[in-house]
Scaffold this motif. Structure first.
Motif, PDB file in Angstrom:
ATOM      1  N   LEU A 178      98.685 -60.282-100.734  1.00 13.99           N
ATOM      2  CA  LEU A 178      97.664 -60.425 -99.697  1.00 13.99           C
ATOM      3  C   LEU A 178      96.326 -59.856-100.161  1.00 13.99           C
ATOM      4  O   LEU A 178      95.259 -60.402 -99.861  1.00 13.99           O
ATOM      5  CB  LEU A 178      98.122 -59.720 -98.415  1.00 13.99           C
ATOM      6  N   ASP A 179      96.377 -58.742-100.909  1.00 16.00           N
ATOM      7  CA  ASP A 179      95.137 -58.146-101.418  1.00 16.00           C
ATOM      8  C   ASP A 179      94.453 -59.050-102.438  1.00 16.00           C
ATOM      9  O   ASP A 179      93.235 -59.259-102.390  1.00 16.00           O
ATOM     10  CB  ASP A 179      95.433 -56.785-102.059  1.00 16.00           C
ATOM     11  N   LYS A 180      95.224 -59.584-103.374  1.00 13.91           N
ATOM     12  CA  LYS A 180      94.644 -60.335-104.483  1.00 13.91           C
ATOM     13  C   LYS A 180      94.256 -61.764-104.104  1.00 13.91           C
ATOM     14  O   LYS A 180      93.306 -62.326-104.672  1.00 13.91           O
ATOM     15  CB  LYS A 180      95.637 -60.370-105.651  1.00 13.91           C
ATOM     16  N   SER A 181      94.980 -62.347-103.162  1.00 14.07           N
ATOM     17  CA  SER A 181      94.680 -63.734-102.797  1.00 14.07           C
ATOM     18  C   SER A 181      93.660 -63.843-101.672  1.00 14.07           C
ATOM     19  O   SER A 181      93.174 -64.939-101.385  1.00 14.07           O
ATOM     20  CB  SER A 181      95.965 -64.456-102.391  1.00 14.07           C
ATOM     21  N   ALA A 182      93.328 -62.714-101.045  1.00  9.26           N
ATOM     22  CA  ALA A 182      92.408 -62.747 -99.899  1.00  9.26           C
ATOM     23  C   ALA A 182      91.019 -63.241-100.290  1.00  9.26           C
ATOM     24  O   ALA A 182      90.324 -63.885 -99.490  1.00  9.26           O
ATOM     25  CB  ALA A 182      92.321 -61.358 -99.264  1.00  9.26           C
ATOM     26  N   VAL A 183      90.612 -62.961-101.528  1.00 10.21           N
ATOM     27  CA  VAL A 183      89.259 -63.356-101.945  1.00 10.21           C
ATOM     28  C   VAL A 183      89.081 -64.865-101.935  1.00 10.21           C
ATOM     29  O   VAL A 183      87.966 -65.372-101.799  1.00 10.21           O
ATOM     30  CB  VAL A 183      88.949 -62.800-103.353  1.00 10.21           C
ATOM     31  N   SER A 184      90.187 -65.607-102.079  1.00 10.17           N
ATOM     32  CA  SER A 184      90.095 -67.068-102.112  1.00 10.17           C
ATOM     33  C   SER A 184      89.750 -67.654-100.745  1.00 10.17           C
ATOM     34  O   SER A 184      89.321 -68.812-100.658  1.00 10.17           O
ATOM     35  CB  SER A 184      91.419 -67.673-102.602  1.00 10.17           C
ATOM     36  N   LEU A 185      89.940 -66.883 -99.680  1.00 12.99           N
ATOM     37  CA  LEU A 185      89.667 -67.397 -98.339  1.00 12.99           C
ATOM     38  C   LEU A 185      88.192 -67.727 -98.139  1.00 12.99           C
ATOM     39  O   LEU A 185      87.842 -68.611 -97.355  1.00 12.99           O
ATOM     40  CB  LEU A 185      90.121 -66.377 -97.288  1.00 12.99           C
ATOM     41  N   GLU A 186      87.332 -67.017 -98.859  1.00 12.31           N
ATOM     42  CA  GLU A 186      85.896 -67.261 -98.695  1.00 12.31           C
ATOM     43  C   GLU A 186      85.486 -68.637 -99.196  1.00 12.31           C
ATOM     44  O   GLU A 186      84.443 -69.155 -98.816  1.00 12.31           O
ATOM     45  CB  GLU A 186      85.111 -66.166 -99.425  1.00 12.31           C
ATOM     46  N   THR A 187      86.304 -69.239-100.058  1.00  8.41           N
ATOM     47  CA  THR A 187      85.982 -70.582-100.561  1.00  8.41           C
ATOM     48  C   THR A 187      86.155 -71.648 -99.491  1.00  8.41           C
ATOM     49  O   THR A 187      85.650 -72.766 -99.642  1.00  8.41           O
ATOM     50  CB  THR A 187      86.866 -70.929-101.773  1.00  8.41           C
ATOM     51  N   VAL A 188      86.912 -71.314 -98.427  1.00  7.74           N
ATOM     52  CA  VAL A 188      87.095 -72.269 -97.323  1.00  7.74           C
ATOM     53  C   VAL A 188      86.454 -71.713 -96.041  1.00  7.74           C
ATOM     54  O   VAL A 188      86.861 -72.051 -94.931  1.00  7.74           O
ATOM     55  CB  VAL A 188      88.590 -72.580 -97.098  1.00  7.74           C
ATOM     56  N   ASP A 189      85.451 -70.856 -96.232  1.00  8.83           N
ATOM     57  CA  ASP A 189      84.666 -70.295 -95.118  1.00  8.83           C
ATOM     58  C   ASP A 189      85.528 -69.520 -94.122  1.00  8.83           C
ATOM     59  O   ASP A 189      85.307 -69.573 -92.905  1.00  8.83           O
ATOM     60  CB  ASP A 189      83.897 -71.406 -94.383  1.00  8.83           C
ATOM     61  N   VAL A 190      86.527 -68.830 -94.652  1.00  5.78           N
ATOM     62  CA  VAL A 190      87.365 -67.962 -93.822  1.00  5.78           C
ATOM     63  C   VAL A 190      87.158 -66.527 -94.300  1.00  5.78           C
ATOM     64  O   VAL A 190      87.251 -66.263 -95.507  1.00  5.78           O
ATOM     65  CB  VAL A 190      88.861 -68.337 -93.940  1.00  5.78           C
ATOM     66  N   PRO A 191      86.848 -65.595 -93.402  1.00 10.05           N
ATOM     67  CA  PRO A 191      86.640 -64.212 -93.840  1.00 10.05           C
ATOM     68  C   PRO A 191      87.902 -63.641 -94.466  1.00 10.05           C
ATOM     69  O   PRO A 191      89.009 -63.819 -93.948  1.00 10.05           O
ATOM     70  CB  PRO A 191      86.269 -63.479 -92.544  1.00 10.05           C
ATOM     71  N   LYS A 192      87.741 -62.941 -95.612  1.00  8.55           N
ATOM     72  CA  LYS A 192      88.907 -62.394 -96.313  1.00  8.55           C
ATOM     73  C   LYS A 192      89.590 -61.284 -95.519  1.00  8.55           C
ATOM     74  O   LYS A 192      90.728 -60.917 -95.820  1.00  8.55           O
ATOM     75  CB  LYS A 192      88.493 -61.864 -97.684  1.00  8.55           C
ATOM     76  N   GLU A 193      88.897 -60.779 -94.492  1.00 13.13           N
ATOM     77  CA  GLU A 193      89.499 -59.731 -93.660  1.00 13.13           C
ATOM     78  C   GLU A 193      90.726 -60.214 -92.897  1.00 13.13           C
ATOM     79  O   GLU A 193      91.471 -59.409 -92.358  1.00 13.13           O
ATOM     80  CB  GLU A 193      88.457 -59.187 -92.676  1.00 13.13           C
ATOM     81  N   ILE A 194      90.941 -61.539 -92.895  1.00 10.23           N
ATOM     82  CA  ILE A 194      92.125 -62.060 -92.207  1.00 10.23           C
ATOM     83  C   ILE A 194      93.392 -61.525 -92.874  1.00 10.23           C
ATOM     84  O   ILE A 194      94.426 -61.319 -92.218  1.00 10.23           O
ATOM     85  CB  ILE A 194      92.129 -63.608 -92.213  1.00 10.23           C
ATOM     86  N   ALA A 195      93.324 -61.272 -94.185  1.00 11.06           N
ATOM     87  CA  ALA A 195      94.478 -60.699 -94.884  1.00 11.06           C
ATOM     88  C   ALA A 195      94.739 -59.273 -94.411  1.00 11.06           C
ATOM     89  O   ALA A 195      95.897 -58.852 -94.297  1.00 11.06           O
ATOM     90  CB  ALA A 195      94.245 -60.713 -96.394  1.00 11.06           C
ATOM     91  N   THR A 196      93.680 -58.537 -94.111  1.00 16.71           N
ATOM     92  CA  THR A 196      93.841 -57.174 -93.583  1.00 16.71           C
ATOM     93  C   THR A 196      94.487 -57.213 -92.209  1.00 16.71           C
ATOM     94  O   THR A 196      95.342 -56.373 -91.889  1.00 16.71           O
ATOM     95  CB  THR A 196      92.472 -56.471 -93.515  1.00 16.71           C
ATOM     96  N   ILE A 197      94.079 -58.198 -91.395  1.00 22.28           N
ATOM     97  CA  ILE A 197      94.697 -58.360 -90.080  1.00 22.28           C
ATOM     98  C   ILE A 197      96.185 -58.653 -90.240  1.00 22.28           C
ATOM     99  O   ILE A 197      97.026 -58.111 -89.514  1.00 22.28           O
ATOM    100  CB  ILE A 197      94.003 -59.497 -89.292  1.00 22.28           C
ATOM    101  N   MET A 198      96.517 -59.494 -91.216  1.00 25.53           N
ATOM    102  CA  MET A 198      97.913 -59.836 -91.451  1.00 25.53           C
ATOM    103  C   MET A 198      98.715 -58.604 -91.876  1.00 25.53           C
ATOM    104  O   MET A 198      99.845 -58.393 -91.427  1.00 25.53           O
ATOM    105  CB  MET A 198      98.015 -60.928 -92.519  1.00 25.53           C
ATOM    106  N   GLN A 199      98.133 -57.788 -92.744  1.00 22.15           N
ATOM    107  CA  GLN A 199      98.815 -56.571 -93.185  1.00 22.15           C
ATOM    108  C   GLN A 199      99.074 -55.623 -92.018  1.00 22.15           C
ATOM    109  O   GLN A 199     100.173 -55.079 -91.872  1.00 22.15           O
ATOM    110  CB  GLN A 199      97.979 -55.868 -94.261  1.00 22.15           C
ATOM    111  N   GLY A 200      98.060 -55.445 -91.186  1.00 24.25           N
ATOM    112  CA  GLY A 200      98.235 -54.576 -90.024  1.00 24.25           C
ATOM    113  C   GLY A 200      99.269 -55.118 -89.052  1.00 24.25           C
ATOM    114  O   GLY A 200     100.087 -54.351 -88.517  1.00 24.25           O
ATOM    115  N   ALA A 201      99.251 -56.429 -88.862  1.00 23.80           N
ATOM    116  CA  ALA A 201     100.226 -57.045 -87.953  1.00 23.80           C
ATOM    117  C   ALA A 201     101.639 -56.894 -88.484  1.00 23.80           C
ATOM    118  O   ALA A 201     102.589 -56.682 -87.725  1.00 23.80           O
ATOM    119  CB  ALA A 201      99.884 -58.517 -87.751  1.00 23.80           C
ATOM    120  N   ILE A 202     101.798 -56.991 -89.809  1.00 26.37           N
ATOM    121  CA  ILE A 202     103.124 -56.836 -90.405  1.00 26.37           C
ATOM    122  C   ILE A 202     103.660 -55.440 -90.154  1.00 26.37           C
ATOM    123  O   ILE A 202     104.828 -55.252 -89.776  1.00 26.37           O
ATOM    124  CB  ILE A 202     103.071 -57.137 -91.917  1.00 26.37           C
TER     125      ILE A 202
END
Length: 362
Positions: A298-322
């Motif tokens: 989740l940490d390493k792949s989160a940066v790719s989200l910005e290429t599709v106009d999605v904030p990479k912080e969504i991975a942080t939300i996923m980690q917290g939810a887990i």
């Protein structure tokens, strides 16, 4: 006896629940959840991401093991963050000052790191067993102190050197490094093998030694363990020291495999991540490994989200939810298993008088 549901269902439910939460967040923000998740998965197979994920997972794995040792004793060693940073700077200083043959140099650095981590954990351990001071409070305070210690030791007037605009310890000779494993155009940390060996030793200690049995017994019930002749205070002290020793190794994959010195700007927060990884893995070495891999992915792949106009912080939300959902999921499944067992016992007791009565009439 723990059922398969108690072991398997909770982490699966936690991951599914976190995906649902993040999907809702993505939909609210106007993004396509499937596109976002697909982008993260594809990123894993691009460039050096897969190897970088494994390298980071080795750090998270050691951090999770350090926390898990404390959890086995019902100790919340939140001071893993301070212990690993203190050990890292001490090991880097020692490694940079020593000039020893290969293997010996590496072994000495690892030993110094483990001893330094144990030493930093010794203070809250002693306060716990002699004065009853909560390890949570004392380790939080030591986490705050370690920043000042690191800054003092890396000062050029002490053991640091100024490299560009960054302060760091003297570089460690090549003889003190842990050789990496070339994979494609990337290098896998050789310390990954050592981390796996430590996980195996942790499993063996818990399941094949008397000490591991006493550790788990003391964690389940200190009173019952004491009645069986187990010294709860000694177990608390040893558990904290072991936890600190493993914490002292957290920075070594990067220190001996990539950086070869410890800088004032070196990454922080690995100790706190270990708490989440240990919770996700339920203190089992295999589960902690999977949790570390998931967290690193989740940490390493989160940066790719910005290429599709999605904030990479969504991975942080996923980690917290887990983390939140895994705790809830384990409790829900545990209670469901308990209710099921009570129901079976109730049915057995209800059927018993009838069979006794029938036997009496015969």
């Amino acid at each position: 006896m723990t059922s398969w549901r108690t072991k398997v269902l909770p982490p699966l439910l936690a991951i599914v629940f976190s995906l649902l939460i993040c999907s809702v967040a993505l939909l609210i923000s106007g993004a396509d959840p499937l596109q976002a998740y697909g982008t993260m998965i594809r990123q894993l197979f691009r460039g050096t991401t897969a190897v970088d994920t494994l390298n980071l997972a080795s750090v998270y794995y050691l951090s999770g093991l350090a926390v898990a040792i404390g959890f086995q004793m019902n100790l919340f060693n939140i001071g893993v963050e301070g212990q690993y940073r203190f050990a890292a700077v001490i090991a880097a200083i020692a490694g940079g000052a020593l000039h020893l043959p290969p293997v010996v140099h590496t072994f000495v650095i690892i030993l110094v790191a483990a001893l330094a981590g144990a030493a930093y954990a010794a203070l809250p351990a002693v306060l716990k067993v002699t004065r009853g001071v909560s390890e949570v409070i004392s380790t939080i305070m030591l986490n705050s102190i370690v920043g000042g210690i690191v800054a003092f030791l890396i000062n050029p007037k002490q053991f640091g050197v100024l490299t560009g605009n960054n302060l760091r310890t003297r570089p460690i000779d090549a003889s003190g490094s842990v050789p990496g494993i070339p994979i494609g155009g990337a290098t896998l940390f050789g310390f990954v093998v050592i981390a796996a060996a430590i996980g195996l030793a942790y499993w063996f200690m818990l399941n094949r030694t008397r000490f591991g049995f006493e550790l788990k017994a003391s964690g389940e019930s200190a009173t019952a363990a004491a009645a069986g002749g187990v010294n709860a205070k000694r177990m608390t002290l040893v558990a904290m020291l072991l936890s600190g020793a493993v914490a002292g190794l957290i920075a070594l994959p990067e220190l001996l495999g990539r950086d070869f010195s410890y800088a004032i700007t070196s990454t922080q927060g690995y100790g706190f991540t270990g708490i989440a990884v240990a919770l996700l893995g339920r203190n089992h070495p295999g589960g902690i490994a999977l949790g570390a891999l998931l967290w690193a992915f989740l940490d390493k792949s989160a940066v790719s989200l910005e290429t599709v106009d999605v904030p990479k912080e969504i991975a942080t939300i996923m980690q917290g939810a887990i983390v939140l959902s895994v705790v809830v999921a384990y409790e829900v499944v545990k209670r469901a298993d308990l209710a099921r067992a009570q129901h079976r016992v109730g049915r057995a007791l209800a059927a018993r008088p009838a069979s006794v009565s029938e036997g009496g009439t015969l």
